[in-house]
Design a protein around this motif. Sequence first.
Motif, PDB file in Angstrom:
ATOM      1  N   ASN A   1       0.499  -8.453  18.025  1.00 58.44           N
ATOM      2  CA  ASN A   1      -0.500  -8.189  19.065  1.00 58.44           C
ATOM      3  C   ASN A   1       0.185  -7.811  20.278  1.00 58.44           C
ATOM      4  O   ASN A   1      -0.515  -8.415  21.486  1.00 58.44           O
ATOM      5  CB  ASN A   1      -1.282  -9.607  19.242  1.00 58.44           C
ATOM      6  N   TYR A   2       1.233  -7.254  20.291  1.00 57.31           N
ATOM      7  CA  TYR A   2       2.066  -6.478  21.600  1.00 57.31           C
ATOM      8  C   TYR A   2       1.154  -5.184  21.825  1.00 57.31           C
ATOM      9  O   TYR A   2       0.477  -4.543  21.057  1.00 57.31           O
ATOM     10  CB  TYR A   2       3.371  -6.541  21.482  1.00 57.31           C
ATOM     11  N   ASN A   3       1.302  -4.432  22.973  1.00 57.77           N
ATOM     12  CA  ASN A   3       1.076  -3.186  23.285  1.00 57.77           C
ATOM     13  C   ASN A   3       1.438  -2.205  22.094  1.00 57.77           C
ATOM     14  O   ASN A   3       2.595  -2.038  21.816  1.00 57.77           O
ATOM     15  CB  ASN A   3       1.763  -2.657  24.614  1.00 57.77           C
ATOM     16  N   GLN A   4       0.535  -1.647  21.581  1.00 62.09           N
ATOM     17  CA  GLN A   4       0.681  -0.501  20.539  1.00 62.09           C
ATOM     18  C   GLN A   4       0.677   0.815  20.944  1.00 62.09           C
ATOM     19  O   GLN A   4       0.821   1.529  20.035  1.00 62.09           O
ATOM     20  CB  GLN A   4      -0.299  -0.730  19.378  1.00 62.09           C
ATOM     21  N   ASP A   5       0.781   0.977  22.309  1.00 60.76           N
ATOM     22  CA  ASP A   5       0.557   2.283  22.716  1.00 60.76           C
ATOM     23  C   ASP A   5       1.907   2.901  23.206  1.00 60.76           C
ATOM     24  O   ASP A   5       2.086   3.873  23.101  1.00 60.76           O
ATOM     25  CB  ASP A   5      -0.613   2.414  23.788  1.00 60.76           C
ATOM     26  N   ILE A   6       2.509   1.942  24.063  1.00 60.65           N
ATOM     27  CA  ILE A   6       3.920   2.261  24.392  1.00 60.65           C
ATOM     28  C   ILE A   6       4.955   1.105  24.243  1.00 60.65           C
ATOM     29  O   ILE A   6       4.683  -0.119  24.271  1.00 60.65           O
ATOM     30  CB  ILE A   6       3.829   2.719  25.949  1.00 60.65           C
ATOM     31  N   ALA A   7       6.007   1.399  24.284  1.00 55.14           N
ATOM     32  CA  ALA A   7       7.086   0.589  24.229  1.00 55.14           C
ATOM     33  C   ALA A   7       8.378   1.167  25.122  1.00 55.14           C
ATOM     34  O   ALA A   7       8.540   2.433  25.319  1.00 55.14           O
ATOM     35  CB  ALA A   7       7.667   0.076  22.582  1.00 55.14           C
ATOM     36  N   PHE A   8       9.347   0.066  25.503  1.00 56.14           N
ATOM     37  CA  PHE A   8      10.511   0.593  26.110  1.00 56.14           C
ATOM     38  C   PHE A   8      11.767   0.490  25.205  1.00 56.14           C
ATOM     39  O   PHE A   8      11.964  -0.612  24.608  1.00 56.14           O
ATOM     40  CB  PHE A   8      10.861  -0.460  27.349  1.00 56.14           C
ATOM     41  N   PHE A   9      12.392   1.506  25.297  1.00 59.01           N
ATOM     42  CA  PHE A   9      13.852   1.668  24.375  1.00 59.01           C
ATOM     43  C   PHE A   9      15.082   2.051  25.250  1.00 59.01           C
ATOM     44  O   PHE A   9      14.902   2.702  26.195  1.00 59.01           O
ATOM     45  CB  PHE A   9      13.739   2.754  23.422  1.00 59.01           C
TER      46      PHE A   9
END
Length: 204
Positions: free
Chosen positions: A55-63
């Motif tokens: 249930n975390y943000n499914q639109d963006i992530a940081f890599f």
Amino acid sequence: MKKYIFLSLLGVFAIGLILNGGFSKAEKPSVQPEPSNNDLNAKIKNIRKFAAENNYNQDIAFFADLSVSSNKYRFFVIDLKSDKILDKGLVAHGSGSEKGKINGKLKFSNTDGSYCSSIGKYVVKNSYNGDFGKAYRLIGLDNTNSNTFSRAIVLHKYSKVPDNETTNPIVLSLGCPMVSPAFFSTLEKYIDSSEKNIVLYIYD
């Protein structure tokens, strides 16, 4: 007669080229393979699945790819739906990781006082005002970064981190992912406007 000898020698040379796969190693033109995004795409796929399951943000992530030199873009904001890079910037790694290099590769540690960066998945939490102004607390989600909170490893800005790629390695942190003020402002917009926590994945 000379014509026939020349043609014969030419034939021998051609056969030699075929048997040896064309030019010799010294004569072969240097051809660099096109860079592949397969590895990054696999990481994006894994984080997309992880974000959905938790249930975390499914639109963006940081890599953050710490196998890349610090003077090159290696912190990416990625659209998890399209796999596209939305923004990118420089990020500093820990001074302990630099001093503990093994065969040219950074050393990573989860130990307090090591000043090393830690690889693994993080969740970006609430902001606070610290020594560097606004910063975001991080929670380590893997065994490799489980001490993140107790080590006070946070996402913060620092004026000496450049905005753009440079010719020399950039300043070191005490283990925190540290970015330029301008890039921090970019990340801040993503974080503060997100209804769900964003995943940060640091790897090498």
